[in-house]
Write a protein that holds these residues in place. Structure first.
Motif, PDB file in Angstrom:
ATOM      1  N   ALA A 255     100.378   7.147  32.440  1.00 48.56           N
ATOM      2  CA  ALA A 255      99.163   8.321  32.644  1.00 48.56           C
ATOM      3  C   ALA A 255      98.165   7.720  33.159  1.00 48.56           C
ATOM      4  O   ALA A 255      97.964   6.607  33.369  1.00 48.56           O
ATOM      5  CB  ALA A 255      98.788   8.404  31.078  1.00 48.56           C
ATOM      6  N   GLN A 256      97.223   8.574  33.796  1.00 43.41           N
ATOM      7  CA  GLN A 256      96.091   8.287  34.504  1.00 43.41           C
ATOM      8  C   GLN A 256      94.881   9.332  34.171  1.00 43.41           C
ATOM      9  O   GLN A 256      95.057  10.494  34.925  1.00 43.41           O
ATOM     10  CB  GLN A 256      96.280   8.180  36.074  1.00 43.41           C
ATOM     11  N   ILE A 257      94.110   8.966  33.351  1.00 40.52           N
ATOM     12  CA  ILE A 257      92.939   9.833  33.007  1.00 40.52           C
ATOM     13  C   ILE A 257      93.346  11.250  32.786  1.00 40.52           C
ATOM     14  O   ILE A 257      93.160  12.059  33.536  1.00 40.52           O
ATOM     15  CB  ILE A 257      91.835   9.648  34.233  1.00 40.52           C
ATOM     16  N   SER A 258      94.180  11.420  31.749  1.00 40.45           N
ATOM     17  CA  SER A 258      94.837  12.510  31.371  1.00 40.45           C
ATOM     18  C   SER A 258      94.675  12.751  29.896  1.00 40.45           C
ATOM     19  O   SER A 258      94.173  12.239  29.113  1.00 40.45           O
ATOM     20  CB  SER A 258      96.411  12.369  31.481  1.00 40.45           C
ATOM     21  N   ALA A 259      94.858  14.203  29.805  1.00 46.89           N
ATOM     22  CA  ALA A 259      94.892  14.765  28.430  1.00 46.89           C
ATOM     23  C   ALA A 259      95.558  15.990  28.377  1.00 46.89           C
ATOM     24  O   ALA A 259      95.574  17.119  29.116  1.00 46.89           O
ATOM     25  CB  ALA A 259      93.405  15.263  27.892  1.00 46.89           C
TER      26      ALA A 259
ATOM     27  N   GLY B 188     104.597   3.340  33.217  1.00 49.54           N
ATOM     28  CA  GLY B 188     103.177   2.627  33.054  1.00 49.54           C
ATOM     29  C   GLY B 188     103.489   2.140  31.703  1.00 49.54           C
ATOM     30  O   GLY B 188     104.535   1.593  31.167  1.00 49.54           O
ATOM     31  N   ILE B 189     102.283   2.187  30.932  1.00 51.76           N
ATOM     32  CA  ILE B 189     102.174   1.840  29.471  1.00 51.76           C
ATOM     33  C   ILE B 189     102.677   3.079  28.762  1.00 51.76           C
ATOM     34  O   ILE B 189     102.264   4.258  28.542  1.00 51.76           O
ATOM     35  CB  ILE B 189     100.818   1.466  28.910  1.00 51.76           C
ATOM     36  N   TYR B 190     104.045   2.886  27.856  1.00 53.24           N
ATOM     37  CA  TYR B 190     104.477   4.047  27.135  1.00 53.24           C
ATOM     38  C   TYR B 190     103.606   4.251  26.006  1.00 53.24           C
ATOM     39  O   TYR B 190     103.096   3.655  25.453  1.00 53.24           O
ATOM     40  CB  TYR B 190     105.793   3.403  26.607  1.00 53.24           C
TER      41      TYR B 190
END
Length: 222
Positions: free
Chosen positions: A139-143, A175-177
């Motif tokens: 994820a990258q700055i997500s919601a 990336g990070i799970y």
């Protein structure tokens, strides 16, 4: 006095922990699933790059390493977002590898909303909520907002803003799970045709977005 729960470890120690068994979370029987739980998005549809940016190293393998794939979603879905029909669609061909933003001709970006259509051949509201397992590979700055059967309704769940992996920009595939376990209220479902909507609402630029690892809807325990 030393508590019996204290644990001391020193360099060179050899400590036996016995047998450790991982039990993956399971609420009830699987209604449907998308992808495979591999902690990457490599199994999903990855488009060919823009012909302006060819890379002969990654034509048939590791296509996510090609430049500029963040722009391809807007080119493939210029006005309507991804719709995936369980039982008909193939996640290898129909589930885009990155749920990112849409770029418009004026240079602005907007959120995107994906729809998962599915059937419930039998349904008993009295059995209670269903469970959506939403595993995120990066994820990258997500919601993400989750809605059921009404794309304009109040979300049944919304993640906090999360992610600084930036795999979309760095040509990565993981990336990070992160695993989200989402209760889907039985009152929002019905026998027959249903839809779950996933909205990635952060849209400040081309790199906002998530890569899903795996999604699974579980029915209530029988």
């Amino acid at each position: 006095m030393t508590k019996s729960t204290d644990c001391y470890m020193f360099a060179g120690d050899d400590i036996s922990l016995g047998t450790l068994t991982y039990e993956p979370p399971r609420f009830g029987p699987t209604s449907w699933e998308i992808g495979t739980p591999s902690r990457t998005a490599a199994e999903y549809y990855i488009p060919d790059p823009n012909p302006k940016y060819p890379n002969s190293l990654y034509v048939d393998t590791e296509k996510w390493r090609n430049y500029g794939l963040w722009a391809r979603y807007s080119e493939l879905y210029p006005s309507q977002d991804l719709v995936y029909t369980v039982g008909t669609s193939d996640y290898k061909k129909d589930w885009y590898f990155a749920h990112n933003t849409r770029r418009h001709s004026d240079g602005t970006y907007t959120a995107t909303r994906w729809q998962i259509k599915f059937e419930l051949s039998s349904f008993d509201e009295s059995k209670g909520a269903y469970k959506l397992r939403m595993a995120i590979a990066q994820a990258q700055i997500s919601a993400i907002q989750v809605r059921v059967n009404d794309s304009s309704a109040k979300p049944v769940y919304e993640t906090p803003a999360f992610g600084k992996d930036n795999a979309i920009a760095r040509h990565g595939i993981q990336g990070i799970y992160v695993l989200y376990n989402v209760d889907i209220p039985a009152a929002d479902l019905k026998q027959g045709s249903n839809s779950i909507y996933l909205t990635q609402r952060k849209a400040s630029g081309p790199y906002n977005g998530v890569m899903y690892d795996y999604l699974r809807l579980e029915a209530p325990p029988s």
